[in-house]
Design an enzyme around this catalytic site. Structure first.
Site, PDB file in Angstrom:
ATOM      1  N   LYS A 238      -9.040  -0.834  -6.092  1.00 29.64           N
ATOM      2  CA  LYS A 238      -9.202   0.007  -7.151  1.00 29.64           C
ATOM      3  C   LYS A 238      -8.028   1.057  -6.861  1.00 29.64           C
ATOM      4  CE  LYS A 238     -14.134  -0.017  -6.511  1.00 29.64           C
ATOM      5  NZ  LYS A 238     -15.289   0.812  -6.181  1.00 29.64           N
TER       6      LYS A 238
ATOM      7  N   GLU B 204       0.883  -2.035  -6.435  1.00 28.51           N
ATOM      8  CA  GLU B 204      -0.031  -1.499  -5.244  1.00 28.51           C
ATOM      9  C   GLU B 204      -0.016  -0.022  -4.963  1.00 28.51           C
ATOM     10  OE1 GLU B 204      -2.141  -2.142  -2.987  1.00 28.51           O
ATOM     11  OE2 GLU B 204      -2.011  -4.040  -1.916  1.00 28.51           O
ATOM     12  N   ASP B 205      -1.087   0.306  -4.634  1.00 28.36           N
ATOM     13  CA  ASP B 205      -1.292   1.904  -4.157  1.00 28.36           C
ATOM     14  C   ASP B 205      -0.572   2.152  -2.901  1.00 28.36           C
ATOM     15  OD1 ASP B 205      -3.018   0.408  -2.666  1.00 28.36           O
ATOM     16  OD2 ASP B 205      -4.581   1.766  -3.008  1.00 28.36           O
TER      17      ASP B 205
ATOM     18  N   ASP C 219       0.323  -1.273   3.975  1.00 24.22           N
ATOM     19  CA  ASP C 219       0.053  -1.076   5.255  1.00 24.22           C
ATOM     20  C   ASP C 219       0.333  -2.147   6.219  1.00 24.22           C
ATOM     21  OD1 ASP C 219      -1.349   0.735   7.342  1.00 24.22           O
ATOM     22  OD2 ASP C 219      -3.036  -0.578   7.340  1.00 24.22           O
TER      23      ASP C 219
ATOM     24  N   LYS D 107       3.825   2.095   4.433  1.00 20.32           N
ATOM     25  CA  LYS D 107       3.864   2.571   6.158  1.00 20.32           C
ATOM     26  C   LYS D 107       4.717   1.639   6.763  1.00 20.32           C
ATOM     27  CE  LYS D 107      -0.983   4.644   5.864  1.00 20.32           C
ATOM     28  NZ  LYS D 107      -2.451   4.246   6.310  1.00 20.32           N
TER      29      LYS D 107
ATOM     30  N   PHE E 195      -3.619   8.090   7.531  1.00 17.41           N
ATOM     31  CA  PHE E 195      -4.633   7.982   6.597  1.00 17.41           C
ATOM     32  C   PHE E 195      -4.562   8.896   5.416  1.00 17.41           C
ATOM     33  CE2 PHE E 195      -8.593   6.785   4.326  1.00 17.41           C
ATOM     34  CZ  PHE E 195      -8.478   5.563   4.478  1.00 17.41           C
ATOM     35  N   VAL E 196      -4.117   8.219   4.184  1.00 15.63           N
ATOM     36  CA  VAL E 196      -4.192   9.252   3.150  1.00 15.63           C
ATOM     37  C   VAL E 196      -5.358   8.845   2.163  1.00 15.63           C
ATOM     38  CG1 VAL E 196      -1.630   9.653   3.502  1.00 15.63           C
ATOM     39  CG2 VAL E 196      -2.471   7.640   2.139  1.00 15.63           C
TER      40      VAL E 196
ATOM     41  N   ASP F 171      -8.820   6.097  -1.654  1.00 18.37           N
ATOM     42  CA  ASP F 171     -10.189   6.634  -1.316  1.00 18.37           C
ATOM     43  C   ASP F 171     -10.510   6.705   0.151  1.00 18.37           C
ATOM     44  OD1 ASP F 171     -10.498   3.973  -1.067  1.00 18.37           O
ATOM     45  OD2 ASP F 171     -12.510   3.967  -1.039  1.00 18.37           O
TER      46      ASP F 171
ATOM     47  N   ARG G 234     -10.742   9.911  -4.638  1.00 18.42           N
ATOM     48  CA  ARG G 234      -9.851   9.094  -5.635  1.00 18.42           C
ATOM     49  C   ARG G 234      -9.364  10.115  -6.537  1.00 18.42           C
ATOM     50  NH1 ARG G 234     -10.030   3.588  -4.545  1.00 18.42           N
ATOM     51  NH2 ARG G 234     -12.131   2.686  -4.214  1.00 18.42           N
TER      52      ARG G 234
HETATM   53  P1  5GP Z   1      -2.698  -4.029   4.324  1.00 22.01           P
HETATM   54  O1  5GP Z   1      -3.159  -5.248   3.597  1.00 22.01           O
HETATM   55  O2  5GP Z   1      -1.467  -3.838   3.643  1.00 22.01           O
HETATM   56  O3  5GP Z   1      -2.993  -3.723   5.556  1.00 22.01           O
HETATM   57  O4  5GP Z   1      -3.656  -2.780   3.344  1.00 22.01           O
HETATM   58  C1  5GP Z   1      -3.553  -2.432   2.138  1.00 22.01           C
HETATM   59  C2  5GP Z   1      -4.662  -1.808   1.447  1.00 22.01           C
HETATM   60  O5  5GP Z   1      -5.369  -1.077   2.541  1.00 22.01           O
HETATM   61  C3  5GP Z   1      -4.232  -0.766   0.427  1.00 22.01           C
HETATM   62  O6  5GP Z   1      -4.501  -1.271  -0.882  1.00 22.01           O
HETATM   63  C4  5GP Z   1      -5.289   0.242   0.607  1.00 22.01           C
HETATM   64  O7  5GP Z   1      -6.315  -0.034  -0.141  1.00 22.01           O
HETATM   65  C5  5GP Z   1      -5.582   0.312   1.998  1.00 22.01           C
HETATM   66  N1  5GP Z   1      -5.092   1.442   2.926  1.00 22.01           N
HETATM   67  C6  5GP Z   1      -4.037   1.355   3.578  1.00 22.01           C
HETATM   68  N2  5GP Z   1      -3.560   2.430   4.178  1.00 22.01           N
HETATM   69  C7  5GP Z   1      -4.460   3.298   3.574  1.00 22.01           C
HETATM   70  C8  5GP Z   1      -4.536   4.774   3.671  1.00 22.01           C
HETATM   71  O8  5GP Z   1      -3.901   5.557   4.095  1.00 22.01           O
HETATM   72  N3  5GP Z   1      -5.556   5.377   2.763  1.00 22.01           N
HETATM   73  C9  5GP Z   1      -6.397   4.653   2.016  1.00 22.01           C
HETATM   74  N4  5GP Z   1      -7.170   5.149   1.406  1.00 22.01           N
HETATM   75  N5  5GP Z   1      -6.209   3.303   1.844  1.00 22.01           N
HETATM   76  C10 5GP Z   1      -5.386   2.625   2.618  1.00 22.01           C
END
Ligand code: 5GP
Length: 173
Positions: A42, A98-99, A102, A130, A151-152, A158, A164
């Site tokens: 979301k 994508e938001d 990570d 990141k 972590f943001v 969220d 959010r």
């Molecule tokens: P990845 O698969 O790249 O490790 O993770 C991506 C997803 O992890 C993002 O779409 C998000 O939902 C969540 N995510 C990663 N870092 C953060 C963060 O710092 N804050 C929040 N709220 N969600 C994160």
């Protein structure tokens, strides 16, 4: 809502200005053809809704649901699809929105899924990245901001479904 300490990392004004810049680049890069934005639920919904209104050319959009975090702060490493794309993507230019990137695991998984629809092209727009955390090679064509490994929350992001609606992006301690 649970009580945490919040510190502004990126202000509403900084985000607004960056979204406008990204939209202008997208307008320049896609002068014609059908451009489909796919928001990852979301967290990307606020970024996507600001982006589609800043882009001047016609766009279509849909959402894909992906979950890898559950209620915690660390990725589980496995990606669950909670909603599929319903719009036909064959022959379209697709932008996966994508938001935050990570580890890159979610993005890699989703790109593979989108490719199955046989789009004309696929690129990624991500508000946040990141880079220190990547475990997969990621190619982000349109990036808002690189941030440290913290972590943001806010602007769609969220912590256990809270925060959010914050207009700024904040560090959560
Ligand atoms: P990845 O698969 O790249 O490790 O993770 C991506 C997803 O992890 C993002 O779409 C998000 O939902 C969540 N995510 C990663 N870092 C953060 C963060 O710092 N804050 C929040 N709220 N969600 C994160």
């Amino acid at each position: 809502m649970s009580e945490h300490s919040l510190r502004v990392l990126l202000s509403e004004n900084q985000i607004r200005a960056r979204v406008r810049e990204i939209a202008a680049r997208i307008d320049a890069d896609y002068p014609d053809g059908v451009l489909c934005l796919i928001g990852v639920l979301k967290g990307s919904c606020i970024f996507l809704s600001d982006l589609v209104r800043a882009i001047r050319r016609p766009v279509r959009f849909d959402f894909i649901g992906a979950s890898s975090y559950g209620a915690g702060k660390a990725s589980s490493g496995s990606v669950q699809i909670t909603k599929n794309v319903e719009m036909p993507l064959e022959g379209c230019d697709v932008l996966l929105v994508e938001d935050i990137v990570d580890t890159g695991i979610t993005l890699t998984h989703l790109l593979r899924r989108i490719e199955r629809h046989r789009p004309k092209s696929v690129r990624v727009a991500a508000l946040l990245d990141k880079p220190e955390r990547h475990q997969r090679p990621v190619d982000i064509a349109y990036l808002g901001f690189s941030i440290p490994d913290r972590f943001v929350v806010g602007y769609g992001l969220d912590y256990a479904e809270d925060y959010r609606g914050l207009r700024d992006i904040c560090l959560l301690d």
